[in-house]
Design an enzyme around this catalytic site. Structure first.
Site, PDB file in Angstrom:
ATOM      1  N   ARG A  65       0.803  -1.252   0.000  1.00  0.00           N
ATOM      2  CA  ARG A  65       0.000   0.000   0.000  1.00  0.00           C
ATOM      3  C   ARG A  65       0.821   1.280   0.000  1.00  0.00           C
ATOM      4  O   ARG A  65       0.315   2.343   0.399  1.00  0.00           O
ATOM      5  CB  ARG A  65      -0.935   0.035   1.226  1.00  0.00           C
ATOM      6  CG  ARG A  65      -1.737  -1.240   1.499  1.00  0.00           C
ATOM      7  CD  ARG A  65      -2.704  -1.550   0.411  1.00  0.00           C
ATOM      8  NE  ARG A  65      -3.608  -2.652   0.771  1.00  0.00           N
ATOM      9  CZ  ARG A  65      -4.191  -3.427  -0.116  1.00  0.00           C
ATOM     10  NH1 ARG A  65      -3.982  -3.268  -1.407  1.00  0.00           N
ATOM     11  NH2 ARG A  65      -4.994  -4.382   0.273  1.00  0.00           N
ATOM     12  N   ASP A 153      -2.795  -6.665 -10.975  1.00  0.00           N
ATOM     13  CA  ASP A 153      -3.518  -7.365  -9.904  1.00  0.00           C
ATOM     14  C   ASP A 153      -4.598  -6.514  -9.249  1.00  0.00           C
ATOM     15  O   ASP A 153      -4.384  -5.350  -8.922  1.00  0.00           O
ATOM     16  CB  ASP A 153      -2.545  -7.844  -8.829  1.00  0.00           C
ATOM     17  CG  ASP A 153      -3.272  -8.680  -7.788  1.00  0.00           C
ATOM     18  OD1 ASP A 153      -4.101  -9.513  -8.173  1.00  0.00           O
ATOM     19  OD2 ASP A 153      -3.017  -8.466  -6.590  1.00  0.00           O
ATOM     20  N   ASP A 305      -0.597 -13.103  -0.913  1.00  0.00           N
ATOM     21  CA  ASP A 305      -1.588 -12.072  -1.253  1.00  0.00           C
ATOM     22  C   ASP A 305      -1.919 -11.218  -0.012  1.00  0.00           C
ATOM     23  O   ASP A 305      -3.071 -10.854   0.210  1.00  0.00           O
ATOM     24  CB  ASP A 305      -2.855 -12.715  -1.840  1.00  0.00           C
ATOM     25  CG  ASP A 305      -3.815 -11.695  -2.448  1.00  0.00           C
ATOM     26  OD1 ASP A 305      -3.440 -10.506  -2.553  1.00  0.00           O
ATOM     27  OD2 ASP A 305      -4.938 -12.078  -2.794  1.00  0.00           O
TER      28      ASP A 305
HETATM   29  C1  NCD Z   1      -6.241  -7.394  -3.203  1.00  0.00           C
HETATM   30  C2  NCD Z   1      -6.050  -6.013  -2.560  1.00  0.00           C
HETATM   31  O1  NCD Z   1      -6.642  -5.784  -1.494  1.00  0.00           O
HETATM   32  O2  NCD Z   1      -5.291  -5.216  -3.082  1.00  0.00           O
HETATM   33  N1  NCD Z   1      -7.404  -8.024  -2.672  1.00  0.00           N
HETATM   34  C3  NCD Z   1      -7.747  -9.334  -2.739  1.00  0.00           C
HETATM   35  O3  NCD Z   1      -8.862  -9.682  -2.336  1.00  0.00           O
HETATM   36  N2  NCD Z   1      -6.963 -10.259  -3.200  1.00  0.00           N
HETATM   37  C4  NCD Z   1      -6.266  -7.259  -4.672  1.00  0.00           C
HETATM   38  C5  NCD Z   1      -5.997  -8.549  -5.388  1.00  0.00           C
HETATM   39  O4  NCD Z   1      -5.043  -9.286  -5.070  1.00  0.00           O
HETATM   40  O5  NCD Z   1      -6.718  -8.840  -6.309  1.00  0.00           O
HETATM   41 ZN    ZN Z   2      -5.468 -10.405  -7.091  1.00  0.00          ZN
END
Ligand code: NCD
Ligand code: ZN
Length: 424
Positions: A65, A153, A305
Site C-alpha cells: 500500500r 492485480d 496475497d
Molecule cells: C487485493 C487487494 O486488497 O489489493 N485483494 C484481494 O482480495 N486479493 C487485490 C488482489 O489481489 O486482487
Molecule cells: Zn489479485
C-alpha cells in the site's frame, strides 16, 4: 568479516536435496559452508536445537500500500511482517497510488525496501498504464527500474489483445506476466456462486470467471511463447486447465494463497467480511483439489496475497474491501498441511522459497555455498496467537486473528544479518 554459525538445527534445503542435522556457517552476506559439527571460534553462534533451518521464504504477492494508502500498511510495517513470517524477499503489487506504472515509483518501492534493510521489496510493474487495461506500460523502462514481473492485480486484464501483447513482451524480455484471472462481468459480487450466494442473497463471483480467463491466457501464452503466471488460483477446474496446458509445454506457472488451502466458503458464515477475498473462498471440493495439486506439483508455489485493510473498510460483506493479511499466518497454515501429510516439509520449503525464487529468476531460495545468506529458522511445533502483541501489520484483517496457530519463526537472517528475532 562478520561470521554467524547456526548450530544443531535441521537444515531443509530442497535445492540441494538436503534434510539433515548439519551446521551452517555464514561469512559476510553469503553462505560459507554447510557441514557436520563446524567449529568457528570467531563466529556468533545461533543455537537452532529443535528448529528447522531453511532458505528464506520468497513471496510473489504482497500489497504494501505504499505509496498512497499507508494507513493500511507501508514498506516498513510490511517488511516487519514479512521477516516475522520468515520472508526475506517479497514482490510488491502495483495497485498503489500512484500505481507502479512509471520507473520513479518502481525505484521508490525498491529503495524504501533497501533503506529499511529488512527484506528485499521487489516491485511488480503494471501491465497497463494506470491499471486501466487500455494501454501497455513501458515494460523496458520498468524492467530497467527494477520491476521483476508485470501485473494489474486487483484489476484483471479484460482485453485479450492487451494480454496478447503483454505476453509477446514477456517472451522478449524474459519477465513473467502475472494475471489475477477473473472476468469482470462474471465476478461482480463478493461470494462464490452456489449454496452461499443462494443462502445469503449476496451477489456472486462465478468460478468460471476465473477459469475462462485462465484458459484464455494459457492459449495466449501458447501462441506467443510468453511466460504466464496465474495469481491466486482457487478452483479445481482451474487446476485441470493448468495441468493440461503445462502438459502441452506452455510456459505457465501458478501460485496459491494459503487461505484457499485452509478455508472454504463456509468461513463467510462465521467470519463475515474478514473472510472476503478475491477470488473468493470456494467450495470444499476446490480446497481438496488445490491440496492435491500442491502435492502433485501442478501448483508451483505459495504466495500470501497479503492484503491489509482498515477496520472500517471491512464493514459489511457486500461493500467490504477484499483481502486478508497473510505474511505471518502463511507458515502455520502450511505446517498444518505438513502435519496432515498433504505435503512433506521439503515440499513446503520448496513451495515457499526455492520455487517462487525460480519463477522470477532470483539467486535466492537456496542455501548453496556462495549464495546470499537469506535464512529462516523456525519452530514447527511452537504454539502462538496472532494478536496485538505479535502482529506487525498496521491492519488486523484475517479470519485467523486471535485463533491458535502452530509453527513460529524464531530468527530471520537477510544477507547474513539477523533482521528478526522472536520476542526482541
Ligand atoms: C487485493 C487487494 O486488497 O489489493 N485483494 C484481494 O482480495 N486479493 C487485490 C488482489 O489481489 O486482487
Ligand atoms: Zn489479485
Amino acid at each position: 568479516m562478520i561470521k554467524v554459525l547456526i548450530k544443531n538445527g535441521t537444515v531443509v534445503d530442497p535445492s540441494q536435496g538436503i534434510v539433515d542435522k548439519i551446521d551452517l556457517l555464514i561469512e559476510g552476506d553469503r553462505i560459507k559452508r554447510l557441514d557436520y559439527e563446524i567449529f568457528e571460534p570467531e563466529a556468533q553462534v545461533i543455537d537452532a536445537s529443535g528448529l528447522i533451518v531453511a532458505p528464506g521464504f520468497v513471496d510473489l504477492h504482497v500489497h504494501f500500500r505504499d505509496p498512497g494508502q499507508t494507513y493500511k500498511e507501508d514498506i516498513l510495517s510490511g517488511s516487519k511482517c514479512a521477516v516475522a513470517g520468515g520472508f526475506t524477499t517479497v514482490v510488491a503489487m502495483p495497485n498503489t497510488n500512484p500505481p507502479i506504472d512509471s520507473p520513479h515509483v518502481a525505484r521508490y518501492v525498491s529503495a524504501q525496501g533497501k533503506c529499511w534493510g529488512l527484506c528485499d521489496v521487489l516491485p511488480a510493474g503494471t501491465i497497463t498504464v494506470g491499471r486501466k487495461g487500455e494501454e501497455l506500460s513501458d515494460f523496458y523502462a520498468l524492467k530497467e527500474a527494477g520491476c521483476v514481473c508485470f501485473t494489474d492485480d486487483g484489476s484483471p486484464v479484460q482485453r485479450t489483445d492487451i494480454m496478447q501483447k503483454a505476453l509477446i513482451f514477456s517472451s522478449e524480455l524474459g519477465v513473467p506476466i502475472m494475471n489475477h484471472c477473473e472476468d469482470d462481468l462474471l465476478s461482480q459480487g463478493s461470494v462464490t456462486e452456489g449454496y452461499l450466494s443462494a443462502l445469503t442473497g449476496l451477489k456472486s463471483r462465478y468460478p468460471e470467471a476465473e477459469e475462462t480467463m485462465i484458459a484464455r491466457d494459457c492459449v495466449l501464452a501458447y501462441r506467443t511463447g510468453g511466460h504466464l503466471h496465474v495469481q491466486h488460483l482457487t478452483t479445481g477446474f482451474g487446476v485441470e486447465l493448468i495441468r493440461f496446458f503445462k502438459e502441452k509445454g506452455v510456459k505457465v506457472t501458478c501460485e496459491v494463497n494459503p487461505y484457499h488451502l485452509l478455508l472454504d466458503e463456509g468461513t463467510m458464515l462465521s467470519e463475515g467480511p474478514l473472510a472476503r477475498v478475491n477470488p473468493p473462498l470456494r467450495k470444499k471440493e476446490d480446497v481438496l483439489a488445490l491440496r492435491e495439486a500442491l502435492r502433485e506439483g501442478v501448483i508451483d508455489c505459495v504466495a500470501t496475497d497479503h492484503a491489509p485493510h482498515a477496520p472500517y473498510e471491512k464493514g459489511l460483506i457486500d461493500s467490504s474491501l477484499p483481502g486478508m493479511i497473510g505474511l505471518q499466518t502463511a507458515l502455520p497454515i502450511m505446517l498444518k498441511l505438513v502435519e496432515e501429510e498433504v505435503i512433506s516439509l521439503v515440499r513446503m520449503v520448496d513451495l515457499m522459497s526455492c520455487a517462487p525464487a525460480k519463477i522470477i529468476g532470483l539467486e535466492v531460495g537456496t542455501l548453496k555455498e556462495g549464495s546470499p545468506a537469506d535464512v529462516v529458522i523456525f519452530d514447527p511445533k511452537k504454539e502462538w496467537v496472532l494478536n496485538e502483541e505479535t502482529n506487525f501489520s498496521k491492519s488486523k484483517n484475517t479470519p485467523l486473528w486471535g485463533k491458535p496457530l502452530k509453527g513460529k519463526v524464531i530468527y530471520t537472517l537477510k544477507g547474513g544479518r539477523i533482521v528478526y528475532k522472536e520476542n526482541s
